[in-house]
Design a protein around this motif. Structure first.
Motif, PDB file in Angstrom:
ATOM      1  N   ASP A  49      34.974  35.825  25.636  1.00 61.18           N
ATOM      2  CA  ASP A  49      34.241  36.183  26.850  1.00 61.18           C
ATOM      3  C   ASP A  49      35.257  36.651  27.884  1.00 61.18           C
ATOM      4  O   ASP A  49      36.318  36.028  28.020  1.00 61.18           O
ATOM      5  CB  ASP A  49      33.534  34.958  27.453  1.00 61.18           C
ATOM      6  CG  ASP A  49      32.472  34.362  26.546  1.00 61.18           C
ATOM      7  OD1 ASP A  49      31.777  35.122  25.862  1.00 61.18           O
ATOM      8  OD2 ASP A  49      32.338  33.129  26.540  1.00 61.18           O
ATOM      9  N   VAL A  50      34.935  37.726  28.600  1.00 65.80           N
ATOM     10  CA  VAL A  50      35.832  38.188  29.668  1.00 65.80           C
ATOM     11  C   VAL A  50      35.058  38.464  30.947  1.00 65.80           C
ATOM     12  O   VAL A  50      33.901  38.870  30.919  1.00 65.80           O
ATOM     13  CB  VAL A  50      36.628  39.464  29.290  1.00 65.80           C
ATOM     14  CG1 VAL A  50      37.581  39.211  28.144  1.00 65.80           C
ATOM     15  CG2 VAL A  50      35.720  40.637  28.994  1.00 65.80           C
ATOM     16  N   LYS A  51      35.737  38.195  32.050  1.00 66.83           N
ATOM     17  CA  LYS A  51      35.307  38.660  33.365  1.00 66.83           C
ATOM     18  C   LYS A  51      36.417  39.577  33.840  1.00 66.83           C
ATOM     19  O   LYS A  51      37.600  39.230  33.773  1.00 66.83           O
ATOM     20  CB  LYS A  51      35.124  37.490  34.333  1.00 66.83           C
ATOM     21  CG  LYS A  51      33.907  36.648  34.019  1.00 66.83           C
ATOM     22  CD  LYS A  51      33.655  35.606  35.075  1.00 66.83           C
ATOM     23  CE  LYS A  51      32.431  34.776  34.715  1.00 66.83           C
ATOM     24  NZ  LYS A  51      32.109  33.803  35.762  1.00 66.83           N
ATOM     25  N   VAL A  52      36.027  40.761  34.314  1.00 66.87           N
ATOM     26  CA  VAL A  52      36.994  41.785  34.692  1.00 66.87           C
ATOM     27  C   VAL A  52      36.812  42.134  36.161  1.00 66.87           C
ATOM     28  O   VAL A  52      35.689  42.326  36.625  1.00 66.87           O
ATOM     29  CB  VAL A  52      36.816  43.044  33.812  1.00 66.87           C
ATOM     30  CG1 VAL A  52      37.780  44.141  34.233  1.00 66.87           C
ATOM     31  CG2 VAL A  52      37.006  42.695  32.347  1.00 66.87           C
ATOM     32  N   ARG A  53      37.928  42.181  36.866  1.00 68.97           N
ATOM     33  CA  ARG A  53      37.941  42.595  38.269  1.00 68.97           C
ATOM     34  C   ARG A  53      39.055  43.617  38.448  1.00 68.97           C
ATOM     35  O   ARG A  53      40.189  43.389  38.006  1.00 68.97           O
ATOM     36  CB  ARG A  53      38.198  41.402  39.210  1.00 68.97           C
ATOM     37  CG  ARG A  53      37.173  40.287  39.148  1.00 68.97           C
ATOM     38  CD  ARG A  53      35.790  40.723  39.669  1.00 68.97           C
ATOM     39  NE  ARG A  53      34.796  39.702  39.383  1.00 68.97           N
ATOM     40  CZ  ARG A  53      34.007  39.676  38.316  1.00 68.97           C
ATOM     41  NH1 ARG A  53      34.087  40.604  37.400  1.00 68.97           N
ATOM     42  NH2 ARG A  53      33.118  38.710  38.153  1.00 68.97           N
ATOM     43  N   ASP A  54      38.724  44.718  39.076  1.00 73.06           N
ATOM     44  CA  ASP A  54      39.708  45.783  39.331  1.00 73.06           C
ATOM     45  C   ASP A  54      40.414  46.231  38.051  1.00 73.06           C
ATOM     46  O   ASP A  54      41.614  46.504  38.055  1.00 73.06           O
ATOM     47  CB  ASP A  54      40.733  45.335  40.377  1.00 73.06           C
ATOM     48  CG  ASP A  54      40.090  44.978  41.702  1.00 73.06           C
ATOM     49  OD1 ASP A  54      39.142  45.694  42.103  1.00 73.06           O
ATOM     50  OD2 ASP A  54      40.512  43.987  42.327  1.00 73.06           O
ATOM     51  N   GLY A  55      39.663  46.275  36.927  1.00 66.68           N
ATOM     52  CA  GLY A  55      40.220  46.755  35.671  1.00 66.68           C
ATOM     53  C   GLY A  55      41.128  45.783  34.950  1.00 66.68           C
ATOM     54  O   GLY A  55      41.777  46.156  33.973  1.00 66.68           O
ATOM     55  N   PRO A  82      45.369  37.077  30.744  1.00 67.24           N
ATOM     56  CA  PRO A  82      44.928  37.101  32.146  1.00 67.24           C
ATOM     57  C   PRO A  82      45.759  38.084  32.986  1.00 67.24           C
ATOM     58  O   PRO A  82      46.988  38.086  32.919  1.00 67.24           O
ATOM     59  CB  PRO A  82      45.136  35.659  32.611  1.00 67.24           C
ATOM     60  CG  PRO A  82      44.991  34.851  31.362  1.00 67.24           C
ATOM     61  CD  PRO A  82      45.632  35.705  30.286  1.00 67.24           C
ATOM     62  N   GLY A  83      45.053  38.950  33.699  1.00 70.85           N
ATOM     63  CA  GLY A  83      45.724  39.950  34.525  1.00 70.85           C
ATOM     64  C   GLY A  83      46.003  41.247  33.793  1.00 70.85           C
ATOM     65  O   GLY A  83      46.431  42.230  34.404  1.00 70.85           O
ATOM     66  N   ALA A  84      45.751  41.291  32.481  1.00 70.23           N
ATOM     67  CA  ALA A  84      46.050  42.483  31.694  1.00 70.23           C
ATOM     68  C   ALA A  84      44.935  43.518  31.823  1.00 70.23           C
ATOM     69  O   ALA A  84      43.772  43.188  32.026  1.00 70.23           O
ATOM     70  CB  ALA A  84      46.244  42.115  30.220  1.00 70.23           C
ATOM     71  N   THR A  85      45.326  44.767  31.693  1.00 68.76           N
ATOM     72  CA  THR A  85      44.378  45.885  31.690  1.00 68.76           C
ATOM     73  C   THR A  85      43.964  46.190  30.251  1.00 68.76           C
ATOM     74  O   THR A  85      44.600  45.731  29.295  1.00 68.76           O
ATOM     75  CB  THR A  85      45.026  47.140  32.282  1.00 68.76           C
ATOM     76  OG1 THR A  85      46.133  47.527  31.429  1.00 68.76           O
ATOM     77  CG2 THR A  85      45.516  46.916  33.699  1.00 68.76           C
ATOM     78  N   LEU A  86      42.923  47.007  30.104  1.00 69.13           N
ATOM     79  CA  LEU A  86      42.508  47.460  28.777  1.00 69.13           C
ATOM     80  C   LEU A  86      43.677  48.129  28.062  1.00 69.13           C
ATOM     81  O   LEU A  86      43.923  47.873  26.881  1.00 69.13           O
ATOM     82  CB  LEU A  86      41.316  48.424  28.884  1.00 69.13           C
ATOM     83  CG  LEU A  86      40.915  49.141  27.598  1.00 69.13           C
ATOM     84  CD1 LEU A  86      40.526  48.152  26.502  1.00 69.13           C
ATOM     85  CD2 LEU A  86      39.790  50.136  27.860  1.00 69.13           C
TER      86      LEU A  86
END
Length: 146
Positions: A49-55, A82-86
């Protein structure tokens, strides 16, 4: 019996310690995306499960039902994601695949913890389980961009 000794070495103390302490274990309430991946060869499953903010990954949860190698890989993924982008997740996934399948270099930081799994290169039947968590993470991140 050298094969047995090699397998024992594969399940090193470092791998077993990682498997016993997976970060972000458990499911999230109201995630932005959820992906479940299963390895048909061994039956291991990982749900991410992920929650994404600002990519970037703002929060994540993992439900891991896998062998010690899959659990250790989920621990590395959970610690580094955590904190990583796609783009960073996909790069780590691709580098891990190359490390396992082509004896390529260890993935770049912060995913360099996958180095602990480099002895698994010779165990092709374990690769799918090792890749589950990072593949599910990449797929979940992709789902949030569409």
């Amino acid at each position: 019996m050298s094969g047995d000794n090699d397998l024992i070495k594969l399940y090193s103390a470092r791998i077993l310690a990682l498997a016993a302490d997976i970060p972000h274990l458990g499911r999230l309430e109201a995630p932005d995306a959820t992906v479940k991946r299963r390895s048909p060869l061994c039956g291991s499953t990982v749900t991410v499960d992920v929650k994404v903010r600002d990519g970037k990954i703002a929060d994540l949860g993992q439900d891991v039902k896998a062998c010690a190698l899959g659990q250790a890989a989920a621990a590395v993924t959970g610690a580094a994601a955590p904190g990583a982008t796609l783009e960073q997740i996909e790069k780590a996934r691709d580098q891990l695949r190359k490390m396992l399948k082509e004896a390529g270099p260890v993935p770049d930081a912060p995913f360099d913890g996958f180095e602990v799994l480099s002895p698994a290169v010779d165990y092709k039947n374990r690769h799918a389980s090792i890749l589950l968590s990072i593949e599910a993470m990449a797929e979940a991140m992709q789902a949030t961009t569409h």
